[in-house]
Design a protein around this motif. Structure first.
Motif, short mmCIF file in Angstrom:
data_model
loop_
_atom_site.label_atom_id
_atom_site.label_comp_id
_atom_site.label_asym_id
_atom_site.label_seq_id
_atom_site.Cartn_x
_atom_site.Cartn_y
_atom_site.Cartn_z
N CYS A 124 10.92 125.37 135.78
CA CYS A 124 12.20 125.79 136.33
C CYS A 124 12.67 127.06 135.63
N ILE A 152 13.63 114.61 137.84
CA ILE A 152 14.44 115.77 137.46
C ILE A 152 15.84 115.27 137.12
N THR A 168 11.27 125.71 147.97
CA THR A 168 12.07 126.49 147.05
C THR A 168 12.68 127.66 147.81
N THR A 170 16.60 127.50 139.48
CA THR A 170 15.56 127.14 140.45
C THR A 170 14.56 126.16 139.84
N TRP A 171 14.25 125.11 140.55
CA TRP A 171 13.14 124.22 140.21
C TRP A 171 11.93 124.63 141.05
N GLU A 177 19.44 121.77 140.46
CA GLU A 177 19.80 123.18 140.59
C GLU A 177 21.32 123.32 140.71
N VAL A 182 21.01 125.77 135.72
CA VAL A 182 19.68 125.56 136.31
C VAL A 182 19.64 126.33 137.63
#
Length: 501
Positions: free
Chosen positions: A37, A59, A112, A21-22, A63, A19
């Motif tokens: 994401c 979530i 972000t 980036t959200w 990340e 993972v």
């Protein structure tokens, strides 16, 4: 009704991903097919869209976590349903636990940070607890490995809590501070949070400049008097230093900082200064050392007579500027010459992946650029398809972004070969260090008039030393020498570039 967000099919024989980036956080409203994401596999990046419209409830995979195909990533409440109350996950580096706040309190969150970036360091707080803030007014500045991120106020009100002081490390989407809405909100009567460094400003009126600005001034070799501060009460910010350097401020020789050493005599310790390395400098140090520890690095040298290039440039520079709106420099010639040589010696444009060698049928040219905060390498994508004018424009745009600290992570990734021009600083010869996973880097140096033997006569020619550092695991000496010879031939007779010889 709650809908699950799961890892999609990743491709043939690919069973897991990371993972990266959200783009949303719990509580955010999402639309159908809106990107939630981004996942990274060994070879590709996969975007995960929202299956329904609603509210992101929670979530499950943060990340940096590795997930398998069809693994649960998050849950979405359909329509306008509100997610159940959920205890925020504290950042791993939290120094002070946030106390409970009223229902009307507004949390200031870490935004972000960019592709694959999971944490940042708080470099500067521009407000202190009790200050009144306006919507979108800058509260603090964060530093990641490559870029600086400004955090604005999400609403007008009073800053009631600061959860992390300057120098603390925070996680992506973590909580930074709390704002009580309304411009007239009073400061809290008691406070358990650690105050930000600006709150300790001396009553005498002395202005404490941002730590990142101090570091940038030291590295750029300029004094406080040479920079105009735009921060609160005239405080110098990092971007102020960048502007001063870009404007051609006359740089004084920086005062050397004593290196840590042991043991140190008491009288010497009082005259030493210890400054924490920025995240960018830490990353540079780590990557360069990793490069030396991993690659079998070797450097070969040659020299090039710059007479023809300089004559061609002088003849056409005015017409070039008039037609294309950009100056004709040396970098476009070197970029073209390297592309020409890489086609003949493709292993210099390759990289090692496990037990495989990956040959690149394209050239993403990295152009090393010095900035007030350290070295960065923006990448010119698909340079093999560009004209001289397009290359010069791209280098100019990337250089400006680098100086202003506005390069994105995407603009510094994917390079296949790098050019480093130490000559702009007066370097006569050096051995550049590889930029992993690349297998080659060309070092340019100062152009210097030297006596040369030409056709039995001693003549003065503008000469430049070239240095190619390469990974000897996949590039043999013959290939490295051939590459440099082809670059030399193309620069000494630019017509060869037009004839593809």
């Amino acid at each position: 009704m709650t809908s699950e967000v799961r890892v999609p099919t990743l491709g043939e024989s690919v069973t897991e991903a990371t993972v990266a980036t959200w783009f949303k956080k719990p509580g955010d409203q999402v639309e159908v097919d809106e990107m939630l994401c981004e996942l990274e596999t060994d070879k590709v990046t996969v975007e995960v869209p929202s299956p329904i419209a609603g509210t992101l409830n929670d979530i499950v995979a943060a990340e940096g976590e590795t997930v398998g195909v069809d693994a649960l990533l998050a849950n979405i409440s359909e329509g306008g349903e509100k997610p159940a109350a959920k205890q925020d996950k504290p950042a791993a580096t939290a120094k002070v636990e946030a106390p409970a706040t009223g229902g009307d309190a507004i949390d200031v969150m870490v935004p972000t940070l960019g592709e694959s970036v999971t944490e940042a360091t708080i470099s500067t707080w521009f407000k202190k607890v009790g200050d009144t803030v306006e919507a979108d007014e800058m509260l603090c500045e964060l530093e990641t490995d490559k870029v600086s991120v400004e955090v604005p106020a999400p609403a007008a009100g009073t800053l009631t809590k600061i959860l992390f002081e300057e120098g603390a490390t925070v996680e992506a989407n973590g909580k930074l501070a709390v704002i009580a809405p309304g411009a007239g909100a009073a400061a809290p009567a008691s406070k358990t949070d650690t105050p930000a460094a600006p709150s300790a400003a001396p009553a005498s009126g002395d202005i404490e400049d941002a730590p990142s600005a101090k570091k940038a001034m030291a590295e750029a070799g300029i004094t406080r008097d040479q920079v105009t501060g735009t921060g609160r009460d005239g405080r110098v910010m990092k971007e102020d230093v960048a502007r001063a350097v870009a404007a051609g401020t006359s740089a004084a020789k920086p005062t050397p900082v004593a290196a840590p050493r042991a043991p140190s005599a008491p009288q010497d310790a009082a005259r030493e200064e210890r400054v924490k390395m920025t995240r960018l400098r830490q990353t540079i140090a780590k990557r360069l050392k990793d490069s030396q520890n991993t690659a079998a690095m070797l450097t070969t040298y040659n020299e090039v007579d710059m007479t023809e290039i300089m004559a061609l440039r002088n003849e056409y520079k005015d017409l070039f500027l008039k037609k294309h709106g950009v100056k004709l420099g040396f970098m476009s010639f070197f970029t073209k010459a390297c592309i020409h040589a890489l086609h003949e010696v493709p292993e210099v444009n390759a990289e090692i992946d496990g037990t495989d060698v990956v040959y690149k049928n394209y050239v993403n040219m990295g152009i090393a650029a010095g900035t007030p905060t350290g070295l960065v390498v923006p990448v010119i994508k698909d340079a093999q398809d560009m004209s001289f004018a397009t290359i010069e424009k791209s280098i100019g745009e990337m250089g400006a972004k680098a100086r202003d600290g506005k390069l994105s992570m995407a603009e510094m990734q994917g390079g296949t070969f790098t050019i480093s021009n130490g000559g702009v600083y007066g370097s006569l010869m050096s051995s550049p260090i590889l930029n992993p996973p690349q297998s080659g880097i060309l070092g340019m140096h100062k152009i210097q008039d030297r006596p040369m033997a030409i056709n039995g006569q001693v003549v003065i020619r503008p000469m430049m030393y070239l240095a190619l550092s390469y990974d000897h695991r996949i590039v043999d000496g013959k290939g490295a020498v051939t590459f440099l010879v082809r670059v030399k031939e193309a620069l000494e007779d630019p017509r060869r570039l037009l004839m593809d010889l």
